[in-house]
Scaffold this motif. Structure first.
Motif, PDB file in Angstrom:
ATOM      1  N   GLU A 100       7.882 -27.166 -16.035  1.00  0.00           N
ATOM      2  CA  GLU A 100       8.788 -27.138 -17.178  1.00  0.00           C
ATOM      3  C   GLU A 100      10.162 -27.684 -16.810  1.00  0.00           C
ATOM      4  O   GLU A 100      10.945 -28.059 -17.674  1.00  0.00           O
ATOM      5  N   VAL A 101      10.434 -27.739 -15.519  1.00  0.00           N
ATOM      6  CA  VAL A 101      11.740 -28.192 -15.052  1.00  0.00           C
ATOM      7  C   VAL A 101      11.801 -29.713 -15.163  1.00  0.00           C
ATOM      8  O   VAL A 101      10.934 -30.429 -14.654  1.00  0.00           O
ATOM      9  N   ALA A 102      12.817 -30.232 -15.835  1.00  0.00           N
ATOM     10  CA  ALA A 102      12.955 -31.678 -16.035  1.00  0.00           C
ATOM     11  C   ALA A 102      13.566 -32.314 -14.783  1.00  0.00           C
ATOM     12  O   ALA A 102      14.764 -32.219 -14.536  1.00  0.00           O
ATOM     13  N   LYS A 103      12.721 -32.952 -14.003  1.00  0.00           N
ATOM     14  CA  LYS A 103      13.150 -33.615 -12.766  1.00  0.00           C
ATOM     15  C   LYS A 103      12.427 -34.958 -12.669  1.00  0.00           C
ATOM     16  O   LYS A 103      11.289 -35.098 -13.115  1.00  0.00           O
ATOM     17  N   PRO A 104      13.049 -35.951 -12.035  1.00  0.00           N
ATOM     18  CA  PRO A 104      12.304 -37.180 -11.735  1.00  0.00           C
ATOM     19  C   PRO A 104      11.137 -36.858 -10.817  1.00  0.00           C
ATOM     20  O   PRO A 104      11.266 -36.060  -9.902  1.00  0.00           O
ATOM     21  N   VAL A 105       9.989 -37.457 -11.085  1.00  0.00           N
ATOM     22  CA  VAL A 105       8.788 -37.226 -10.280  1.00  0.00           C
ATOM     23  C   VAL A 105       8.492 -38.489  -9.480  1.00  0.00           C
ATOM     24  O   VAL A 105       8.374 -39.581 -10.046  1.00  0.00           O
ATOM     25  N   ARG A 106       8.369 -38.325  -8.167  1.00  0.00           N
ATOM     26  CA  ARG A 106       8.132 -39.465  -7.267  1.00  0.00           C
ATOM     27  C   ARG A 106       6.815 -39.287  -6.522  1.00  0.00           C
ATOM     28  O   ARG A 106       6.379 -38.178  -6.267  1.00  0.00           O
ATOM     29  N   GLY A 107       6.233 -40.399  -6.142  1.00  0.00           N
ATOM     30  CA  GLY A 107       5.122 -40.372  -5.213  1.00  0.00           C
ATOM     31  C   GLY A 107       5.663 -40.230  -3.803  1.00  0.00           C
ATOM     32  O   GLY A 107       6.867 -40.399  -3.555  1.00  0.00           O
ATOM     33  N   PRO A 108       4.818 -39.923  -2.826  1.00  0.00           N
ATOM     34  CA  PRO A 108       5.303 -39.717  -1.457  1.00  0.00           C
ATOM     35  C   PRO A 108       5.932 -40.969  -0.850  1.00  0.00           C
ATOM     36  O   PRO A 108       6.844 -40.858  -0.031  1.00  0.00           O
ATOM     37  N   ASP A 109       5.475 -42.162  -1.246  1.00  0.00           N
ATOM     38  CA  ASP A 109       6.077 -43.389  -0.738  1.00  0.00           C
ATOM     39  C   ASP A 109       7.463 -43.613  -1.316  1.00  0.00           C
ATOM     40  O   ASP A 109       8.386 -44.029  -0.607  1.00  0.00           O
ATOM     41  N   GLU A 110       7.630 -43.308  -2.610  1.00  0.00           N
ATOM     42  CA  GLU A 110       8.953 -43.426  -3.230  1.00  0.00           C
ATOM     43  C   GLU A 110       9.929 -42.424  -2.625  1.00  0.00           C
ATOM     44  O   GLU A 110      11.095 -42.749  -2.362  1.00  0.00           O
ATOM     45  N   ALA A 111       9.444 -41.200  -2.436  1.00  0.00           N
ATOM     46  CA  ALA A 111      10.296 -40.173  -1.828  1.00  0.00           C
ATOM     47  C   ALA A 111      10.700 -40.586  -0.419  1.00  0.00           C
ATOM     48  O   ALA A 111      11.855 -40.387  -0.001  1.00  0.00           O
ATOM     49  N   ALA A 112       9.770 -41.178   0.320  1.00  0.00           N
ATOM     50  CA  ALA A 112      10.064 -41.608   1.686  1.00  0.00           C
ATOM     51  C   ALA A 112      11.117 -42.707   1.707  1.00  0.00           C
ATOM     52  O   ALA A 112      11.970 -42.749   2.605  1.00  0.00           O
ATOM     53  N   ALA A 113      11.073 -43.600   0.724  1.00  0.00           N
ATOM     54  CA  ALA A 113      12.075 -44.665   0.656  1.00  0.00           C
ATOM     55  C   ALA A 113      13.463 -44.072   0.450  1.00  0.00           C
ATOM     56  O   ALA A 113      14.439 -44.484   1.093  1.00  0.00           O
ATOM     57  N   THR A 114      13.562 -43.090  -0.435  1.00  0.00           N
ATOM     58  CA  THR A 114      14.846 -42.414  -0.659  1.00  0.00           C
ATOM     59  C   THR A 114      15.284 -41.666   0.585  1.00  0.00           C
ATOM     60  O   THR A 114      16.460 -41.727   0.998  1.00  0.00           O
ATOM     61  N   THR A 115      14.349 -40.961   1.213  1.00  0.00           N
ATOM     62  CA  THR A 115      14.665 -40.168   2.402  1.00  0.00           C
ATOM     63  C   THR A 115      15.161 -41.039   3.549  1.00  0.00           C
ATOM     64  O   THR A 115      16.144 -40.703   4.223  1.00  0.00           O
TER      65      THR A 115
END
Length: 269
Positions: A100-115
């Protein structure tokens, strides 16, 4: 000749800040240990626990970590998620279910790019994982900046914590070091065979087959020879592999071969 391998420097050291892993109320020491092992596989070492059910330290966790002792020894324990993430600049909440929490949803590869991008700037990032049985609650997800979810089958989305940690750690490592592998074979030490050597192999092979009357009926010999040559061409043989094959053929012919010193392989016949 033994093929030489070389280590890619990018695979052994990273200059950016690595993310931490936060396990919220983990129930089993074995899951903590296997998560630590997955982290160590990909160069992560900052493991944080929020209220582990069976307390800490845990001999079961250490045993399951399979010598990832540096991760186990460095574990920090907190009494709340807020305390565990207090020093971080960015947090991913991992979940396999819609929230229910409105947050951007990323795949693990997208998250890794940000990280990896934030890590290159010196920022500290964390991956927050939930409980074995039911994951994170909405209040915990609300503390994160973004959600990371894996591309699993929606009909069977449940993952073991260590599996989820491994996927996220792997994706981070790929982004952080440009996909550098721990070793590659040294192609310069294993040059491809010259066309002249390949032709000599063809002639030797076909001559040996002629001697045992392999090509029958004779009118099919040209097409059979083409097929055999295509098979050998597809193999992209190295110079050493051609020598080895020539030695094999010579041995089958009953001819004496010249042994290569120290290799145990036969040379040209």
């Amino acid at each position: 000749m033994t093929r030489n391998a070389h280590i890619d420097p990018a695979a052994t050291g990273l200059s950016l800040t690595a993310p931490c892993v936060i396990l919220c109320e983990p129930q089993l020491g074995e899951n903590i240990g296997t998560a630590a092992r997955a982290m160590a596989n990909f160069g992560l070492s900052d493991l944080r626990l929020v209220n582990p059910r069976d307390g800490w330290p845990s001999e079961k966790a250490r045993a399951a970590a399979s010598r990832a002792d540096h991760v186990i020894d460095g574990v920090q324990v907190f009494d709340s998620v807020e305390a565990a993430i207090a020093d971080l600049s960015f947090v991913f909440a991992t979940t396999a279910r819609s929230r229910e929490v409105a947050k951007p949803v990323r795949g693990p590869d997208e998250a890794a790019a940000t990280t990896s991008r934030l890590g290159a700037e010196g920022a500290k990032v964390g991956y927050l994982f939930g409980r074995e049985r039911w994951g994170l609650n909405n209040d915990e997800v609300a503390l994160a900046d973004e959600i990371v979810t894996l591309p699993v089958d929606p009909d069977f989305a449940s993952l073991n914590i260590a599996q989820a940690v491994l996927v996220c750690s792997y994706e981070w490592r790929v982004k952080a070091n440009g996909g550098a592998l721990p070793f590659r074979l040294d192609e310069e030490a294993n040059p491809p065979a010259s066309k002249d050597d390949l032709q000599r192999l063809f002639d030797h092979f076909e001559g040996a087959l002629d001697a045992v009357n392999f090509f029958r009926p004779p009118e099919k010999r040209p097409s059979m020879v083409r097929n055999l040559r295509n098979i050998l061409q597809k193999a992209a043989l190295t110079d050493q592999e051609v020598k080895t094959l020539r030695g094999v053929i010579a041995a089958l012919e009953g001819r004496k071969t010249r042994p290569h010193s120290g290799s145990g392989e036969s040379g040209k016949g």
